[in-house]
Design an enzyme around this catalytic site. Structure first.
Site, mmCIF file in Angstrom:
data_model
loop_
_atom_site.group_PDB
_atom_site.id
_atom_site.type_symbol
_atom_site.label_atom_id
_atom_site.label_comp_id
_atom_site.label_asym_id
_atom_site.label_seq_id
_atom_site.Cartn_x
_atom_site.Cartn_y
_atom_site.Cartn_z
ATOM 1 N N ARG A 153 0.835 -1.220 0.000
ATOM 2 C CA ARG A 153 0.000 0.000 0.000
ATOM 3 C C ARG A 153 0.869 1.270 0.000
ATOM 4 O O ARG A 153 0.538 2.264 0.662
ATOM 5 C CB ARG A 153 -0.936 0.038 1.218
ATOM 6 C CG ARG A 153 -1.954 -1.058 1.276
ATOM 7 C CD ARG A 153 -2.990 -0.975 0.165
ATOM 8 N NE ARG A 153 -4.085 -1.898 0.399
ATOM 9 C CZ ARG A 153 -4.083 -3.181 0.048
ATOM 10 N NH1 ARG A 153 -3.037 -3.699 -0.581
ATOM 11 N NH2 ARG A 153 -5.133 -3.946 0.292
ATOM 12 N N SER A 157 -10.691 -1.193 3.652
ATOM 13 C CA SER A 157 -9.869 -1.244 4.868
ATOM 14 C C SER A 157 -9.475 0.185 5.248
ATOM 15 O O SER A 157 -8.976 0.923 4.404
ATOM 16 C CB SER A 157 -8.586 -2.039 4.624
ATOM 17 O OG SER A 157 -8.884 -3.340 4.198
ATOM 18 N N GLU A 183 -4.785 3.601 5.992
ATOM 19 C CA GLU A 183 -4.555 3.408 4.559
ATOM 20 C C GLU A 183 -5.244 4.571 3.828
ATOM 21 O O GLU A 183 -4.790 5.037 2.791
ATOM 22 C CB GLU A 183 -5.194 2.063 4.167
ATOM 23 C CG GLU A 183 -5.056 1.713 2.727
ATOM 24 C CD GLU A 183 -5.798 0.428 2.355
ATOM 25 O OE1 GLU A 183 -5.480 -0.647 2.895
ATOM 26 O OE2 GLU A 183 -6.697 0.505 1.499
HETATM 27 N N1 EPU Z 1 -10.552 -10.793 10.980
HETATM 28 C C1 EPU Z 1 -11.183 -10.920 12.184
HETATM 29 N N2 EPU Z 1 -12.183 -10.037 12.492
HETATM 30 C C2 EPU Z 1 -12.552 -9.045 11.655
HETATM 31 C C3 EPU Z 1 -11.900 -8.917 10.414
HETATM 32 C C4 EPU Z 1 -10.881 -9.813 10.088
HETATM 33 O O1 EPU Z 1 -10.881 -11.795 12.978
HETATM 34 O O2 EPU Z 1 -13.447 -8.278 12.011
HETATM 35 C C5 EPU Z 1 -9.512 -11.762 10.616
HETATM 36 C C6 EPU Z 1 -10.039 -12.693 9.497
HETATM 37 O O3 EPU Z 1 -10.715 -13.805 10.006
HETATM 38 C C7 EPU Z 1 -8.767 -13.093 8.806
HETATM 39 C C8 EPU Z 1 -7.864 -11.863 8.959
HETATM 40 O O4 EPU Z 1 -8.405 -11.104 10.031
HETATM 41 O O5 EPU Z 1 -8.170 -14.173 9.451
HETATM 42 C C9 EPU Z 1 -7.744 -11.026 7.697
HETATM 43 O O6 EPU Z 1 -9.021 -10.575 7.279
HETATM 44 P P1 EPU Z 1 -9.406 -10.471 5.713
HETATM 45 O O7 EPU Z 1 -9.073 -11.713 4.993
HETATM 46 O O8 EPU Z 1 -10.813 -9.965 5.637
HETATM 47 O O9 EPU Z 1 -8.392 -9.397 5.096
HETATM 48 P P2 EPU Z 1 -7.793 -8.031 5.665
HETATM 49 O O10 EPU Z 1 -6.398 -8.260 6.089
HETATM 50 O O11 EPU Z 1 -8.732 -7.411 6.645
HETATM 51 C C10 EPU Z 1 -6.765 -7.307 3.357
HETATM 52 C C11 EPU Z 1 -6.737 -6.037 2.549
HETATM 53 C C12 EPU Z 1 -8.048 -5.890 1.779
HETATM 54 C C13 EPU Z 1 -8.206 -7.079 0.840
HETATM 55 C C14 EPU Z 1 -8.192 -8.359 1.685
HETATM 56 C C15 EPU Z 1 -8.202 -9.593 0.809
HETATM 57 C C16 EPU Z 1 -5.353 -4.466 3.783
HETATM 58 C C17 EPU Z 1 -5.321 -3.270 4.653
HETATM 59 N N3 EPU Z 1 -6.569 -4.908 3.444
HETATM 60 O O12 EPU Z 1 -7.814 -7.159 4.305
HETATM 61 O O13 EPU Z 1 -7.971 -4.715 0.991
HETATM 62 O O14 EPU Z 1 -9.426 -7.008 0.117
HETATM 63 O O15 EPU Z 1 -6.985 -8.407 2.490
HETATM 64 O O16 EPU Z 1 -6.993 -9.660 0.109
HETATM 65 O O17 EPU Z 1 -4.294 -4.976 3.403
HETATM 66 C C18 EPU Z 1 -8.473 -2.408 1.077
HETATM 67 O O18 EPU Z 1 -7.258 -2.203 1.013
HETATM 68 O O19 EPU Z 1 -9.300 -1.453 1.135
HETATM 69 C C19 EPU Z 1 -8.971 -3.757 1.103
HETATM 70 C C20 EPU Z 1 -10.258 -4.040 1.230
#
Ligand code: EPU
Length: 339
Positions: free
Chosen positions: A165, A239, A335
């Site tokens: 990012r 995010s 972000e």
């Molecule tokens: N999780 C929780 N509780 C929550 C949310 C997440 O326990 O309320 C846990 C999930 O179970 C999972 C982990 O956290 O084990 C990661 O969650 P998720 O797969 O939803 O992905 P993320 O890390 O929250 C990132 C990117 C997203 C992208 C997704 C999928 C960043 C900041 N965000 O989200 O990007 O869509 O991975 O690749 O890196 C964005 O940048 O706006 C965005 C949506």
């Protein structure tokens, strides 16, 4: 010179749906508009903020300067070699229109980035990413105007300092340039990346053994839709924070207190923590300040629940940062760009 609109509401121009009022507003619909705008930039009220789809921008109050919305359209296959197709898109092209173009023509590499709100011109700034792919993986060249020298320049992907990012456009070149076009390099042969998260599981559930680009993009869209609130219905910017990167030593300390903490290796010495897990585990899902709230299904997403002001969202984000620091000793960085 493009038309000047005074006192323009930005409510429809940012995915948070914040009703910020800009003193001055310009829409740059063509290369000529961009050229003329820069040529006469001395006459434009400062500060100037260049806006794409407003998908990663938080207007914290009214904007006492000039907003220039980049709205140039057009996607074209420029050239190809034995292995790759080089597709040029103007900065104002909606990101998902570019991805859909690639998917429809079976140009491989962009499919995991389906349905991300935003524009082509904003993609390199943030190095947008999802489901194991980042914009940098398919960007070949970025074209931009240098505002000060009034010259048209280009940067190859490996000079853009792309990181998680992050890029040169968020740092050294911040406020100095306008991205006009991006040249992408797509593959002629499938290069599917399906190991991230639950893509493979979702395909298995559907009974699909050898998926094509259409099935993969549709499946990723379904996974996204199940996690992220629809910006047409609830204002948000995906995010809100980046997933923080910490040392493996720090992770080992944290695991003692929080055995179920979620982390991913990024190098031999560092890991990325799931900020969504940190916020969720802190009990902040649904937490609300003014009209802004932490989303119930994905704690990394802050939503405009009820006519939030930009300040409500900013106050909520500061509260979350304070709590996360206190509970885990970890710094969260937005972000989203605060304007
Ligand atoms: N999780 C929780 N509780 C929550 C949310 C997440 O326990 O309320 C846990 C999930 O179970 C999972 C982990 O956290 O084990 C990661 O969650 P998720 O797969 O939803 O992905 P993320 O890390 O929250 C990132 C990117 C997203 C992208 C997704 C999928 C960043 C900041 N965000 O989200 O990007 O869509 O991975 O690749 O890196 C964005 O940048 O706006 C965005 C949506």
């Amino acid at each position: 010179m493009p038309n000047l609109i005074k006192n323009k509401s930005l409510k429809e121009l940012n995915t948070f749906g914040i009703n910020s009022i800009a003193d001055n507003f310009y829409e740059l619909n063509s290369d000529i508009d961009i050229f003329e705008f820069i040529a006469e930039i001395d006459k434009v009220a400062k500060p100037i903020y260049f806006l794409g789809a407003g998908a990663n921008t938080l207007f914290t109050s009214n904007f006492n300067g000039s907003i220039a919305k980049i709205n140039t359209k057009g996607i074209v296959l420029k050239f190809e070699d034995d292995d790759y197709l080089y597709v040029e898109a103007n900065a104002g092209v909606v990101w998902d229109d570019f991805v859909s173009f690639c998917v429809a023509n079976k140009y491989y590499g962009a499919e995991n980035l389906i349905a991300i709100p935003g524009t082509v011109g904003a993609a390199p700034i943030q190095n947008i990413g999802a489901y194991g792919v980042e914009a940098k993986d398919i960007i070949h060249m970025v074209y931009y105007y240098d505002i000060e020298s009034f010259t048209l320049n280009q940067l190859e992907a490996n000079s853009c300092k792309f990181a998680y990012r992050d890029s040169i456009f968020k740092n050294e070149l911040k406020d100095k340039i306008i991205i006009t076009k991006v040249l992408f390099k797509l593959s002629k042969k499938p290069t599917f990346k399906l190991s991230y998260g639950n893509i493979n599981d979702a395909l298995k559930i559907k009974g699909i053994i050898s998926p094509d680009i259409f099935v993969i993009s549709a499946t990723i869209k379904e996974i996204r839709d199940s996690k992220l609130p629809n910006i047409e219905v609830i204002g948000n910017a995906g995010s809100f924070f980046k997933n923080p990167i910490i040392s493996k030593e720090k992770l080992e300390e944290l695991i003692l207190d929080f055995p179920s903490i979620v982390s991913y290796d990024v190098s031999d010495t560092e890991v990325k923590l799931a900020a969504g897990w940190l916020i969720d585990n802190a009990g902040l899902k649904g937490y609300q300040i003014g009209g802004a709230a932490v989303h119930q299904n994905q704690a990394l997403v802050l939503i405009n629940k009820d006519n939030a002001s930009g300040k409500d969202v900013m106050d909520l984000s500061k509260y979350i940062q304070k709590e996360i620091k206190q509970i885990y000793g970890v710094d969260l960085f937005p972000e989203v760009i605060f304007v």
